[in-house]
Design a protein around this motif. Structure first.
Motif, PDB file in Angstrom:
ATOM      1  N   MET A  99       0.829  -1.192   0.000  1.00 13.25           N
ATOM      2  CA  MET A  99       0.000   0.000   0.000  1.00 13.25           C
ATOM      3  C   MET A  99       0.877   1.260   0.000  1.00 13.25           C
ATOM      4  O   MET A  99       1.900   1.311   0.680  1.00 13.25           O
ATOM      5  CB  MET A  99      -0.920  -0.005   1.219  1.00 13.25           C
ATOM      6  CG  MET A  99      -1.731  -1.303   1.372  1.00 13.25           C
ATOM      7  SD  MET A  99      -2.630  -1.806  -0.109  1.00 13.25           S
ATOM      8  CE  MET A  99      -3.862  -0.537  -0.189  1.00 13.25           C
ATOM      9  N   ASN A 100       0.457   2.248  -0.791  1.00 15.15           N
ATOM     10  CA  ASN A 100       1.145   3.541  -0.875  1.00 15.15           C
ATOM     11  C   ASN A 100       2.650   3.403  -1.086  1.00 15.15           C
ATOM     12  O   ASN A 100       3.450   3.886  -0.277  1.00 15.15           O
ATOM     13  CB  ASN A 100       0.875   4.370   0.383  1.00 15.15           C
ATOM     14  CG  ASN A 100      -0.608   4.544   0.640  1.00 15.15           C
ATOM     15  OD1 ASN A 100      -1.332   4.976  -0.234  1.00 15.15           O
ATOM     16  ND2 ASN A 100      -1.046   4.190   1.830  1.00 15.15           N
ATOM     17  N   PRO A 101       3.075   2.749  -2.177  1.00 14.67           N
ATOM     18  CA  PRO A 101       4.512   2.593  -2.398  1.00 14.67           C
ATOM     19  C   PRO A 101       5.190   3.953  -2.585  1.00 14.67           C
ATOM     20  O   PRO A 101       4.549   4.900  -3.058  1.00 14.67           O
ATOM     21  CB  PRO A 101       4.585   1.755  -3.680  1.00 14.67           C
ATOM     22  CG  PRO A 101       3.307   2.036  -4.391  1.00 14.67           C
ATOM     23  CD  PRO A 101       2.286   2.261  -3.312  1.00 14.67           C
ATOM     24  N   PRO A 102       6.465   4.034  -2.200  1.00 13.45           N
ATOM     25  CA  PRO A 102       7.164   5.326  -2.268  1.00 13.45           C
ATOM     26  C   PRO A 102       7.558   5.683  -3.705  1.00 13.45           C
ATOM     27  O   PRO A 102       8.651   5.388  -4.165  1.00 13.45           O
ATOM     28  CB  PRO A 102       8.396   5.092  -1.386  1.00 13.45           C
ATOM     29  CG  PRO A 102       8.666   3.626  -1.524  1.00 13.45           C
ATOM     30  CD  PRO A 102       7.318   2.979  -1.657  1.00 13.45           C
ATOM     31  N   LEU A 103       6.633   6.320  -4.399  1.00 14.56           N
ATOM     32  CA  LEU A 103       6.863   6.744  -5.781  1.00 14.56           C
ATOM     33  C   LEU A 103       6.680   8.257  -5.864  1.00 14.56           C
ATOM     34  O   LEU A 103       6.280   8.894  -4.893  1.00 14.56           O
ATOM     35  CB  LEU A 103       5.894   6.014  -6.714  1.00 14.56           C
ATOM     36  CG  LEU A 103       6.033   4.482  -6.697  1.00 14.56           C
ATOM     37  CD1 LEU A 103       4.899   3.826  -7.462  1.00 14.56           C
ATOM     38  CD2 LEU A 103       7.382   4.062  -7.277  1.00 14.56           C
ATOM     39  N   ASN A 104       6.946   8.830  -7.033  1.00 14.85           N
ATOM     40  CA  ASN A 104       6.862  10.286  -7.190  1.00 14.85           C
ATOM     41  C   ASN A 104       5.433  10.808  -7.278  1.00 14.85           C
ATOM     42  O   ASN A 104       5.228  12.011  -7.326  1.00 14.85           O
ATOM     43  CB  ASN A 104       7.648  10.729  -8.425  1.00 14.85           C
ATOM     44  CG  ASN A 104       9.140  10.618  -8.198  1.00 14.85           C
ATOM     45  OD1 ASN A 104       9.610  10.731  -7.072  1.00 14.85           O
ATOM     46  ND2 ASN A 104       9.881  10.389  -9.264  1.00 14.85           N
ATOM     47  N   GLY A 105       4.465   9.924  -7.339  1.00 11.68           N
ATOM     48  CA  GLY A 105       3.067  10.341  -7.402  1.00 11.68           C
ATOM     49  C   GLY A 105       2.226   9.444  -6.509  1.00 11.68           C
ATOM     50  O   GLY A 105       2.714   8.476  -5.922  1.00 11.68           O
ATOM     51  N   VAL A 107      -0.009   6.592  -5.612  1.00 15.37           N
ATOM     52  CA  VAL A 107      -0.331   5.256  -6.105  1.00 15.37           C
ATOM     53  C   VAL A 107      -0.946   4.490  -4.943  1.00 15.37           C
ATOM     54  O   VAL A 107      -0.367   4.444  -3.854  1.00 15.37           O
ATOM     55  CB  VAL A 107       0.945   4.521  -6.614  1.00 15.37           C
ATOM     56  CG1 VAL A 107       0.625   3.100  -7.027  1.00 15.37           C
ATOM     57  CG2 VAL A 107       1.566   5.297  -7.773  1.00 15.37           C
ATOM     58  N   ALA A 108      -2.113   3.896  -5.158  1.00 24.53           N
ATOM     59  CA  ALA A 108      -2.803   3.174  -4.083  1.00 24.53           C
ATOM     60  C   ALA A 108      -1.979   1.980  -3.608  1.00 24.53           C
ATOM     61  O   ALA A 108      -1.817   1.770  -2.411  1.00 24.53           O
ATOM     62  CB  ALA A 108      -4.180   2.713  -4.539  1.00 24.53           C
ATOM     63  N   TYR A 109      -1.465   1.190  -4.561  1.00 23.09           N
ATOM     64  CA  TYR A 109      -0.646   0.038  -4.196  1.00 23.09           C
ATOM     65  C   TYR A 109       0.109  -0.502  -5.399  1.00 23.09           C
ATOM     66  O   TYR A 109      -0.280  -0.280  -6.538  1.00 23.09           O
ATOM     67  CB  TYR A 109      -1.485  -1.089  -3.567  1.00 23.09           C
ATOM     68  CG  TYR A 109      -2.560  -1.669  -4.459  1.00 23.09           C
ATOM     69  CD1 TYR A 109      -2.291  -2.692  -5.367  1.00 23.09           C
ATOM     70  CD2 TYR A 109      -3.867  -1.206  -4.379  1.00 23.09           C
ATOM     71  CE1 TYR A 109      -3.284  -3.219  -6.167  1.00 23.09           C
ATOM     72  CE2 TYR A 109      -4.867  -1.727  -5.177  1.00 23.09           C
ATOM     73  CZ  TYR A 109      -4.567  -2.734  -6.081  1.00 23.09           C
ATOM     74  OH  TYR A 109      -5.560  -3.262  -6.875  1.00 23.09           O
ATOM     75  N   SER A 110       1.201  -1.185  -5.103  1.00 20.72           N
ATOM     76  CA  SER A 110       1.867  -2.005  -6.100  1.00 20.72           C
ATOM     77  C   SER A 110       1.470  -3.442  -5.777  1.00 20.72           C
ATOM     78  O   SER A 110       1.097  -3.752  -4.643  1.00 20.72           O
ATOM     79  CB  SER A 110       3.381  -1.810  -6.061  1.00 20.72           C
ATOM     80  OG  SER A 110       3.900  -2.129  -4.783  1.00 20.72           O
ATOM     81  N   ASN A 111       1.558  -4.321  -6.740  1.00 22.41           N
ATOM     82  CA  ASN A 111       1.046  -5.668  -6.531  1.00 22.41           C
ATOM     83  C   ASN A 111       1.905  -6.687  -7.267  1.00 22.41           C
ATOM     84  O   ASN A 111       2.382  -6.435  -8.372  1.00 22.41           O
ATOM     85  CB  ASN A 111      -0.387  -5.733  -7.070  1.00 22.41           C
ATOM     86  CG  ASN A 111      -1.109  -7.015  -6.722  1.00 22.41           C
ATOM     87  OD1 ASN A 111      -1.029  -7.475  -5.585  1.00 22.41           O
ATOM     88  ND2 ASN A 111      -1.799  -7.594  -7.674  1.00 22.41           N
ATOM     89  N   ILE A 112       2.098  -7.825  -6.625  1.00 23.00           N
ATOM     90  CA  ILE A 112       2.753  -8.963  -7.256  1.00 23.00           C
ATOM     91  C   ILE A 112       1.836 -10.160  -7.090  1.00 23.00           C
ATOM     92  O   ILE A 112       1.230 -10.332  -6.040  1.00 23.00           O
ATOM     93  CB  ILE A 112       4.167  -9.236  -6.650  1.00 23.00           C
ATOM     94  CG1 ILE A 112       4.848 -10.416  -7.343  1.00 23.00           C
ATOM     95  CG2 ILE A 112       4.088  -9.493  -5.166  1.00 23.00           C
ATOM     96  CD1 ILE A 112       5.266 -10.160  -8.738  1.00 23.00           C
ATOM     97  N   VAL A 113       1.712 -10.968  -8.136  1.00 21.02           N
ATOM     98  CA  VAL A 113       0.925 -12.189  -8.073  1.00 21.02           C
ATOM     99  C   VAL A 113       1.801 -13.340  -8.518  1.00 21.02           C
ATOM    100  O   VAL A 113       2.424 -13.276  -9.575  1.00 21.02           O
ATOM    101  CB  VAL A 113      -0.336 -12.106  -8.987  1.00 21.02           C
ATOM    102  CG1 VAL A 113      -1.101 -13.426  -8.957  1.00 21.02           C
ATOM    103  CG2 VAL A 113      -1.225 -10.954  -8.559  1.00 21.02           C
ATOM    104  N   ILE A 114       1.865 -14.358  -7.670  1.00 20.72           N
ATOM    105  CA  ILE A 114       2.629 -15.560  -8.000  1.00 20.72           C
ATOM    106  C   ILE A 114       1.686 -16.749  -7.928  1.00 20.72           C
ATOM    107  O   ILE A 114       0.918 -16.887  -6.978  1.00 20.72           O
ATOM    108  CB  ILE A 114       3.809 -15.754  -7.024  1.00 20.72           C
ATOM    109  CG1 ILE A 114       4.853 -14.661  -7.272  1.00 20.72           C
ATOM    110  CG2 ILE A 114       4.412 -17.146  -7.131  1.00 20.72           C
ATOM    111  CD1 ILE A 114       6.094 -14.746  -6.428  1.00 20.72           C
ATOM    112  N   THR A 115       1.750 -17.593  -8.942  1.00 17.49           N
ATOM    113  CA  THR A 115       0.939 -18.810  -8.975  1.00 17.49           C
ATOM    114  C   THR A 115       1.873 -19.988  -9.201  1.00 17.49           C
ATOM    115  O   THR A 115       2.696 -19.974 -10.120  1.00 17.49           O
ATOM    116  CB  THR A 115      -0.105 -18.749 -10.104  1.00 17.49           C
ATOM    117  OG1 THR A 115      -0.924 -17.582  -9.922  1.00 17.49           O
ATOM    118  CG2 THR A 115      -0.990 -19.985 -10.088  1.00 17.49           C
ATOM    119  N   ILE A 116       1.747 -20.969  -8.317  1.00 21.47           N
ATOM    120  CA  ILE A 116       2.525 -22.197  -8.519  1.00 21.47           C
ATOM    121  C   ILE A 116       1.574 -23.372  -8.563  1.00 21.47           C
ATOM    122  O   ILE A 116       0.430 -23.296  -8.139  1.00 21.47           O
ATOM    123  CB  ILE A 116       3.607 -22.420  -7.429  1.00 21.47           C
ATOM    124  CG1 ILE A 116       2.980 -22.577  -6.048  1.00 21.47           C
ATOM    125  CG2 ILE A 116       4.622 -21.298  -7.443  1.00 21.47           C
ATOM    126  CD1 ILE A 116       3.991 -23.027  -4.999  1.00 21.47           C
TER     127      ILE A 116
END
Length: 116
Positions: A99-105, A107-116
């Motif tokens: 949530m709220n990644p440290p970017l210049n604008g 952003v609600a969230y960054s996300n990663i999805v992993i499926t195994i």
């Protein structure tokens, strides 16, 4: 086929590439979906015949406490540990939102999805 899911599990953790992220921390939201064929007949009404979502939550909680630079590393560790404890699973999907990644604008969230 059965799928158990935990969605919206919230954690405050210290994952991040930059040292200040590892000091300050931030909120994360984890979603997990685990698909499997029952080990035995579900009519037996035994938790050992399914994937125990309380144990899955414990796995997520434990992995979120281990600081990592990459959220990809955390998501992969969660998926691997679920597979280790429930080897009969067919598919494990882990979504980890920072949530709220440290970017210049904003952003609600960054996300990663992993499926195994």
């Amino acid at each position: 086929m059965i799928t158990i899911a935990l969605h919206g599990a919230e954690f405050f953790a210290f994952h991040g590439f930059y040292p200040e992220e590892q000091k300050l921390g931030t909120r994360f939201i984890v979603d997990v979906d685990v698909s499997f064929a029952p080990v035995k007949n579900l009519k037996d009404d035994e938790i050992s015949n399914t994937v125990d979502y309380e144990r899955v939550y414990g796995i997520v909680e434990a992995e979120m406490k281990k600081t990592s630079k990459l959220i990809e590393t955390v998501a992969q560790a969660i998926a691997n540990e679920i597979k280790s404890q429930f080897p009969f699973t067919d598919s494990i999907r882990v979504s980890l939102k920072k949530m709220n990644p440290p970017l210049n604008g904003k952003v609600a969230y960054s996300n990663i999805v992993i499926t195994i």
